[in-house]
Structures are given as structure tokens and as C-alpha cells.
Design a protein around this motif. Structure first.
Motif, PDB file in Angstrom:
ATOM      1  N   ALA A  57      75.228  18.187 -54.084  1.00  0.00           N
ATOM      2  CA  ALA A  57      73.837  18.121 -54.537  1.00  0.00           C
ATOM      3  C   ALA A  57      73.739  17.494 -55.924  1.00  0.00           C
ATOM      4  O   ALA A  57      72.822  16.698 -56.195  1.00  0.00           O
ATOM      5  N   LEU A  91      71.626  14.136 -56.525  1.00  0.00           N
ATOM      6  CA  LEU A  91      70.494  14.265 -57.444  1.00  0.00           C
ATOM      7  C   LEU A  91      70.530  13.203 -58.535  1.00  0.00           C
ATOM      8  O   LEU A  91      69.478  12.701 -58.957  1.00  0.00           O
ATOM      9  N   CYS A 120      65.498  21.070 -60.027  1.00  0.00           N
ATOM     10  CA  CYS A 120      65.025  20.145 -58.986  1.00  0.00           C
ATOM     11  C   CYS A 120      63.547  20.349 -58.709  1.00  0.00           C
ATOM     12  O   CYS A 120      62.782  19.377 -58.547  1.00  0.00           O
ATOM     13  N   GLY A 175      78.053  12.711 -51.774  1.00  0.00           N
ATOM     14  CA  GLY A 175      76.828  12.891 -52.543  1.00  0.00           C
ATOM     15  C   GLY A 175      76.263  11.579 -53.033  1.00  0.00           C
ATOM     16  O   GLY A 175      75.048  11.349 -52.976  1.00  0.00           O
ATOM     17  N   GLY A 193      72.891  10.109 -51.778  1.00  0.00           N
ATOM     18  CA  GLY A 193      71.814   9.776 -52.708  1.00  0.00           C
ATOM     19  C   GLY A 193      71.325   8.357 -52.519  1.00  0.00           C
ATOM     20  O   GLY A 193      70.116   8.093 -52.521  1.00  0.00           O
ATOM     21  N   VAL A 202      68.083  17.605 -51.564  1.00  0.00           N
ATOM     22  CA  VAL A 202      69.026  18.138 -52.554  1.00  0.00           C
ATOM     23  C   VAL A 202      68.808  19.638 -52.751  1.00  0.00           C
ATOM     24  O   VAL A 202      69.771  20.416 -52.830  1.00  0.00           O
TER      25      VAL A 202
END
Length: 445
Positions: free
Chosen positions: A18, A22, A82, A140, A144, A179
Motif C-alpha cells: 500500500a 500510494l 489516505c 505496489g 500504483g 490502497v
């Protein structure tokens, strides 16, 4: 490895997955706001600022409770960051709050290893943790990059409608929704982490005393010969690595003609290499031989320098491979291979250094306090190097020059660290030989 170790690995994987997804989403959020280019590396700066500011306090925090509970609390803070980003808070501020949670998550994550496992398994454990972390970086980063593509919103919209959530038209915001769900999954694994039974004395709560304790721990690690070398290496590695993460994105755009979504794949290639190098180090380098791999750092510096000269113009436009109806340009294929090599050297280099530093910290200090000192140094390095990078971008210094300067800096610092280690070795050998030399008995007149 003990059963609880694999639960820790799962929690680390999803939390780091995550984190990396992110970062790409946050960069896309800045692009959507038409933010200036120098603000992109500031994302990482805001993220790691908490590591420095809170360094004196997070050690006591994670040592005051079972590490699994501390990881759960800090993971919830990441989710809150987030949510703020989704609500319209500036990405720099919101990502800084995510870093606030990460600052306390790190000493809990690494500190529990020294509580759960014997010292003989620390290098292997670090290899697995680094391999897991790097795998999460790979997936990740790719995730993303995929989530911010225009295609994703069309795929994600029916799911939002099914959940009765208003459709999010912004690609970055839709990525952040995913996320948050990954952080939630990591939190479930946090709850399953077993209590190691390790308990420390009552932790200080007075800020001044906590700062004093941290300063004492800081000096203890830097004055220890083995701690000094390993701390210097890890401090350099994470500062240079964080900077290189952004340099690759800009270099891919300028030298290879790739956009943000495509260049995220190049970051993943570095992570693939780090995972491979970490596995080799975990299986081949025991703790007592960890300092033997210091010259690898020199190779990393030289490789980064060589990479700065690489551009798509070195190859004809029609050079490439056709696989399953897809065309892969040769300049991108070779760039990916080169980045995998650099990543492999980095993984092979950092895993033994991390294990040695954790071992010395566990012996000299508590688990939480030693990792807090490590995080303070490493993230202070990240902040300094990212500020310097942002300044160079603001001054419009060519990215190839920036990359070459980074490689030269890494080479020089590692050379100095090797020199310091050699001085420590010679001094220890001299003291040892003096202690073995028999003393003459005094002559009686």
C-alpha cells in the motif's frame, strides 16, 4: 523460522504494498493539481520527516506494548492519512500523516525480529523481510502505475456503483480507494501477530528524559565500531535509494521517453533485483562475515554512474523484440536489465548490514530504541538528499548529471567507510597482540 514470523511477513507485505502504490497515486495527485516539478521529491520528504521528528519517542512507544498491537495502531494512522488525501487535503500534508504512522511501524516491525528469533537467524530473517518488502515494492509500484491509468476508472466504476459509492472520476483518487483496502488487509494480519512475551522496563513519558535517552542510545551505536560502520552504510543506502527512486522516474521520462505509468515499471525492476540480491545474501552471508561485502557498495556507485550515460539514442528506433504480438524496444529491455543488476547489488549489500546493525543494537540497547536510532539516521539522510535533489531540479540541472553525481557520492562514502573499518581492524589487532605479549618480570637488584 517460527510460525509467527510468517504472519509478520504477510503484514509487512501488504502494508508496504500500500505504501508504494500510494506514492505513485500521490504523484499523480500532484500532477492533477499541476504542482511544480520540485514538489514531487517533497512527497518523500514529508513522509520521512516523522521518522526524524519522532525518533526519540517511537522507540519507547513500541517497547511499551506487544509489537503486533503497535503495528496495528500505526497501520490505522496510515489509513487515516489516505482518507485525508481523498477528502481534498494537500497530498504533501496527507502523505506526511501516512509517514507519521510508518515512523512507528518500522521499529515495531524490525524490533519484533530480535524478540522472536535467535541472532543466528537474523541475516536469514532480514533476507526474507527484505525480499518480502521488495516484492511489495515491485507489485505496489506496478499496481500504483496501473491504478492511475485511464483504463482503471472504467474498470473500477461498476465496483463503486455496486457498493453505492459515488464514482470517482479522478484516477489518483480511485487508486487511493484501493490502497485503503490494502491497508485494511494489513491491519487484519497485524491482529494475528503473536505476542513474543518480551517486556521492557517502564518506558519514560517525560519528553526531556525521552530525548536524553535517545541521545544516549544515539551515541552508544555511533561509538561502537561495528555499529558505526553498519549505521553509516545503512544511512547512506536509504538516503541514496530514496533519491534514486525519483531520479529513475525523471530519467525514464527524459532519456527513454516514458510516461509516469510506464516508468513505474522501471522502479519495479530495481525491486526485482533487490529481492534477488537479498535472497543470495540471506543464504550465503552469515552474520560474522557481513562486513566482507563492503566493496559491493563501490560497485553500486560505479553502476549508477554508468547508468547516467544510458539513453534511447544509443540504439536505432527499430531495434526491439516482437513477443506475442507486442513490441518491446531494445533500449527499454536493456535499461530494465541494468536496473535489475543495480538492484541485485543493493539487495546483496544491505541485508547483511541491516542484520549486523540490528544485532549490535539489540545487544547494546532495546529492540525499539535501536531501530528508532537507525530510522533517525537513515531518514535524516533521506531528507538531506531529497532536499538537495529538489534544489538541483529547481536549478534545472540535467537529470543525467544528477544521477552521475549520486553515483560518485556513493562511491566516495563507501570508500571512506571501508577505510574506517580497516583502521578499526588494525587497532583491534594491535591491542590483541599487546595483550598476548608476555610481560618481563621485574629485575631484583
Amino acid at each position: 523460522m517460527k510460525k509467527g514470523f510468517y504472519t509478520i511477513m504477510a503484514a509487512q507485505f501488504f502494508s508496504s504494498l500500500a505504501d508504494n502504490a500510494l506514492l505513485i497515486a500521490a504523484i499523480a495527485m500532484l500532477d492533477a493539481r499541476h504542482a511544480p516539478g520540485w514538489m514531487t521529491p517533497m512527497l518523500k520528504l514529508f513522509f520521512v520527516l516523522s521518522y526524524v521528528v519522532l525518533a526519540a519517542f517511537v522507540g519507547a512507544f513500541v517497547d511499551s506494548m506487544p509489537k503486533g498491537r503497535a503495528m496495528f495502531i500505526t497501520n490505522a494512522i496510515k489509513m487515516a492519512g489516505c482518507t485525508l488525501m481523498l477528502s481534498g487535503v494537500h497530498p504533501l500534508v496527507a502523505y506526511g500523516i501516512v509517514g507519521f504512522g510508518a515512523a512507528a511501524y518500522s521499529p515495531a516491525k524490525y524490533g519484533i525480529l530480535t524478540e522472536l528469533l535467535p541472532s543466528g537467524q537474523l541475516v536469514a530473517a532480514n533476507g526474507w523481510i527484505e525480499g518480502t518488502t521488495v516484492s511489495s515494492i515491485i507489485f505496489g509500484t506496478v499496481l500504483g502505475g496501473a491504478l492511475i491509468s485511464p483504463y482503471w476508472v472504467d474498470v473500477f466504476s461498476p465496483f463503486l456503483t455496486w457498493l453505492h459509492i459515488p464514482t470517482i472520476s479522478n484516477h489518483a483518487k480511485s487508486a487511493i480507494v484501493v490502497v485503503v483496502s490494502i491497508y485494511l488487509l494489513a491491519a487484519l494480519f497485524n491482529l494475528a501477530i503473536p505476542d513474543t512475551g518480551a517486556r521492557y522496563g517502564k518506558q519514560r513519558r517525560a519528553p526531556i528524559r525521552m530525548l536524553s535517552d535517545f541521545y544516549s542510545a544515539f551515541l552508544t551505536l555511533w561509538r561502537d565500531p561495528l555499529g558505526q560502520v553498519s549505521l553509516a552504510v545503512t544511512t547512506l543506502f536509504w538516503g541514496a535509494g530514496a533519491t534514486l527512486q525519483f531520479i529513475i522516474l525523471k530519467w525514464a521520462e527524459n532519456s527513454l521517453g516514458m510516461d509516469l505509468s510506464e516508468s513505474a515499471v522501471l522502479q519495479a525492476m530495481v525491486a526485482v533485483g533487490i529481492a534477488a540480491g537479498a535472497i543470495v545474501a540471506a543464504t550465503r552471508i552469515p552474520l560474522h562475515r557481513s562486513l566482507k561485502i563492503l566493496p559491493t557498495g563501490l560497485l553500486i556507485g560505479l553502476a549508477v554512474i554508468a547508468m547516467s550515460f544510458y539513453t534511447s539514442s544509443l540504439f536505432p528506433n527499430d531495434w526491439g523484440l516482437h513477443i506475442a504480438g507486442l513490441y518491446f524496444p531494445m533500449h527499454i529491455i536493456l535499461a530494465e536489465v541494468f536496473l535489475i543488476v543495480i538492484g541485485s547489488l543493493c539487495g546483496f549489500f544491505i541485508v547483511p548490514m541491516n542484520a549486523l546493525l540490528q544485532h549490535r543494537g539489540h545487544i547494546l540497547l532495546s529492540a525499539g530504541h535501536s531501530i528508532a536510532v537507525q530510522n533517525f539516521n537513515e531518514n535524516l539522510s533521506i531528507i538531506a538528499m531529497l532536499c538537495l535533489y529538489a534544489l538541483l531540479v529547481w536549478l534545472n540541472v540535467p537529470i543525467t548529471v544528477v544521477m552521475a553525481l549520486l553515483g560518485i557520492f556513493v562511491f566516495i562514502v563507501i570508500a571512506l567507510v571501508i577505510r574506517v573499518h580497516q583502521i578499526h581492524q588494525r587497532r583491534n589487532q594491535r591491542l590483541l597482540s599487546q595483550s598476548k605479549t608476555p610481560r618481563r618480570k621485574p629485575t631484583v637488584a
